[in-house]
Each structure stands twice: as C-alpha cells, then as structure tokens.
Write a protein that holds these residues in place. Structure first.
Motif, short mmCIF file in Angstrom:
data_model
loop_
_atom_site.label_atom_id
_atom_site.label_comp_id
_atom_site.label_asym_id
_atom_site.label_seq_id
_atom_site.Cartn_x
_atom_site.Cartn_y
_atom_site.Cartn_z
N LEU A 86 0.83 -1.21 0.00
CA LEU A 86 0.00 0.00 0.00
C LEU A 86 0.87 1.26 0.00
CD1 LEU A 86 -2.56 -1.18 2.71
CD2 LEU A 86 -3.18 -0.61 0.35
N ILE A 87 1.84 1.29 0.89
CA ILE A 87 2.70 2.47 1.03
C ILE A 87 3.55 2.66 -0.22
CG2 ILE A 87 4.61 3.47 2.37
CD1 ILE A 87 3.43 1.85 4.81
N LEU A 97 1.41 -2.02 -10.75
CA LEU A 97 1.51 -3.47 -10.62
C LEU A 97 2.33 -4.10 -11.73
CD1 LEU A 97 -2.06 -4.57 -9.43
CD2 LEU A 97 -0.03 -4.03 -8.07
N ASN A 98 2.57 -3.37 -12.80
CA ASN A 98 3.33 -3.91 -13.93
C ASN A 98 4.83 -3.63 -13.84
OD1 ASN A 98 0.99 -4.92 -15.31
ND2 ASN A 98 0.53 -2.82 -15.94
N ILE A 196 -5.72 0.90 -3.12
CA ILE A 196 -6.42 -0.13 -2.36
C ILE A 196 -6.91 -1.25 -3.28
CG2 ILE A 196 -8.48 -0.62 -0.99
CD1 ILE A 196 -8.04 2.02 0.44
N ASP A 197 -7.46 -0.88 -4.43
CA ASP A 197 -7.92 -1.91 -5.38
C ASP A 197 -6.76 -2.78 -5.85
OD1 ASP A 197 -10.53 -1.06 -5.19
OD2 ASP A 197 -10.51 0.07 -7.07
N ALA A 198 -5.61 -2.17 -6.05
CA ALA A 198 -4.43 -2.94 -6.49
C ALA A 198 -4.02 -3.96 -5.44
CB ALA A 198 -3.27 -1.98 -6.79
N ILE A 202 -3.80 -8.15 -5.57
CA ILE A 202 -2.61 -8.99 -5.41
C ILE A 202 -2.66 -9.87 -4.17
CG2 ILE A 202 -1.17 -7.42 -6.74
CD1 ILE A 202 0.08 -6.46 -4.13
N THR A 203 -3.61 -9.61 -3.27
CA THR A 203 -3.75 -10.47 -2.09
C THR A 203 -4.85 -11.52 -2.25
OG1 THR A 203 -5.24 -8.85 -1.04
CG2 THR A 203 -2.88 -8.74 -0.46
#
Length: 272
Positions: A86-87, A97-98, A196-198, A202-203
């Motif tokens: 997040l940070i 994310l890429n 947050i959506d990212a 990934i979780t």
C-alpha cells in the motif's frame, strides 16, 4: 495569583482533552470479544500452539481462540508486505503493478526469488529482497510516518528501513491485525482507491462462487520459537470477516500447517 490559576486551569483542560482522546481511541476498538475455547481441538490435532481471531465486522464481534495470546504483539514478518505494498504504491516507490523488479544475480534464500518479478509475483512468492528494496525507496522518514498514520501495531520501525518488520522493533498482535485488515477490506485506509484496489487484487488467495479469501503468510525466525502467521479476510457477499492466525514454529514443518489450520478454523466458524 490570577495568572497561576489560569495556568492550572489550562493544564487541567489539556489533560481532560488528552483523556477524552484516549477514551475515544479505546471505544473505537471496543468490539466484543467472544472466546471460542473449543477451537483448541484443531490446534491440538495439528500439534501446535497459537491463537486465532475472526472479526465479524457486521456484528462488531471478535471471535477468538486464546484471547490472552491474541493481545500479544509479535514481529509481523511477511504479513507486513500488505501495508508495504500500500505504502509503496501510494508514494510512487512502486510505479504500478506492472513494474518489474530486476533480479541482481546474487544468491537468494529461495531459488524462486532468483528472477525478475512484478509486485503481484513478489507478494505471492513472499520475495523479501523485493520488499526490502521497496522500503528503501520509500525511505525511513516516510515509512515511519505511514506506519504511525496506519496505527499499525506498536508503530515502531527503528532506524533500519529494510529490517524492522523481520526482527523488530515493529510488532503487532492478532487482534490488531484484524482491525487493520478490516479497514483495508472496507477501503477505509488513507490511500487512493486505485492503491487499495491494487492491493485487493494482489492479495486474492482464493475465489469461489460463495466467497473470496484475501490473505498473506508470514514467518519470523528471529525468536525461539519462531512465529508463523496467516492473515487476511473472507468476503461473502456483503459480509467481511478479517482473520489472523499465529502459531509457534518449533520446526520448519510447522510452517506448512498455517494455511490448512486456519482454513479448518474458518470452516468451524462457518465462514468458508
């Protein structure tokens, strides 16, 4: 004389304000604790010692096995990859994310880490060197500020920005993990919706027709015994159930019990 009285009145007023703030903070975490000693049978069958917390957000109830241990703080180990992600994304330390983190060719603890990885791949492989690089990019001052803002555990990161979640000084309890994860699951943390959506993406550990599990493991061997974690949240329709398991790791084989143990507990409590 009048000035002295005014000073004492001011100090008293400041004290009342501070006490009110502390009371509000306690009330904000005043969810009901519901003990479930029967869950101990699952721990006994697995041959491990630990605690489990399931936060029923809608009813504001923490369902807990071993309430005393659930309040004890331990090193978060790789469960800190959740707030670190997040940070990193929010501060721009991670582009998106890429972005690919290049492997530098040095030997790693796990062969699986000896390759280039995106953030999604790194969190699934629990790649420590990648997340240490993210923390260094964020920087000590910024990281300390974010950990404090998130009210994460004891909020102490010390002076080594790439070590504090592995062997301290940062510590967090199982109850605190579920409170933090409840805010993440409800998108109530101070991050952009994109960030947050990212991290939700990934979780994601498992998705069925009836529920989703978002989760992350952790394993600290900085103490004897070591501490193993599995934390996350279950989403069933509109219902959210953050959870946190920690167990003593007395032998390496115990680490493999974290996920199946927690899944049995989630099943016993009717969540999956």
């Amino acid at each position: 004389m009048k000035t002295s009285v005014m000073r004492r009145a001011r100090r008293f007023s400041l004290l009342l304000t501070a006490l009110a703030g502390m009371l509000l903070s306690q009330l904000s975490q005043a969810e009901q604790i519901e003990a479930h000693p029967e869950l101990g049978a699952v721990f006994k069958t697995m041959g491990v010692t630990g605690t489990f917390v399931l936060f029923d957000v809608a009813n504001d109830v923490q369902r807990v096995y071993s309430p005393s241990r659930a309040q004890v703080r331990y090193f978060p180990a790789s469960t800190f990859k959740i707030p670190n992600s997040l940070i990193g994304l929010e501060t721009g330390a991670v582009k998106d994310l890429n972005e690919v983190f290049r492997y530098d060719g040095k030997p790693r603890m796990l062969k699986a880490w000896e390759q280039d990885m995106t953030l999604a791949e790194a969190i699934r492989a629990s790649n420590v060197p990648v997340y240490q690089e993210i923390a260094r990019r964020v920087g000590l001052h910024s990281m300390a500020s974010w950990v404090d803002k998130l009210d994460y555990g004891n909020r102490q990161i010390g002076k080594m920005v790439d070590q504090f979640w592995l062997g301290g000084p940062l510590k967090i309890s199982a109850l605190e993990q579920t409170r933090f994860l409840a805010k993440l699951a409800q998108k109530k943390l101070p991050f952009s919706e994109q960030t947050i959506d990212a991290v939700h993406a990934i979780t994601l550990h498992e998705q069925t027709e009836t529920y989703q599990i978002h989760a992350k493991t952790g394993w600290s061997n900085a103490t004897k015994p070591g501490i193993g974690w599995w934390v996350g949240w279950v989403k069933r329709g509109d219902q959210l159930y953050p959870f946190a398991l920690n167990i003593d790791i007395r032998r390496d084989e115990d680490a493999a019990l974290r996920v199946p143990l927690a899944r049995q507990l989630l099943s016993r409590l009717g969540v999956i």
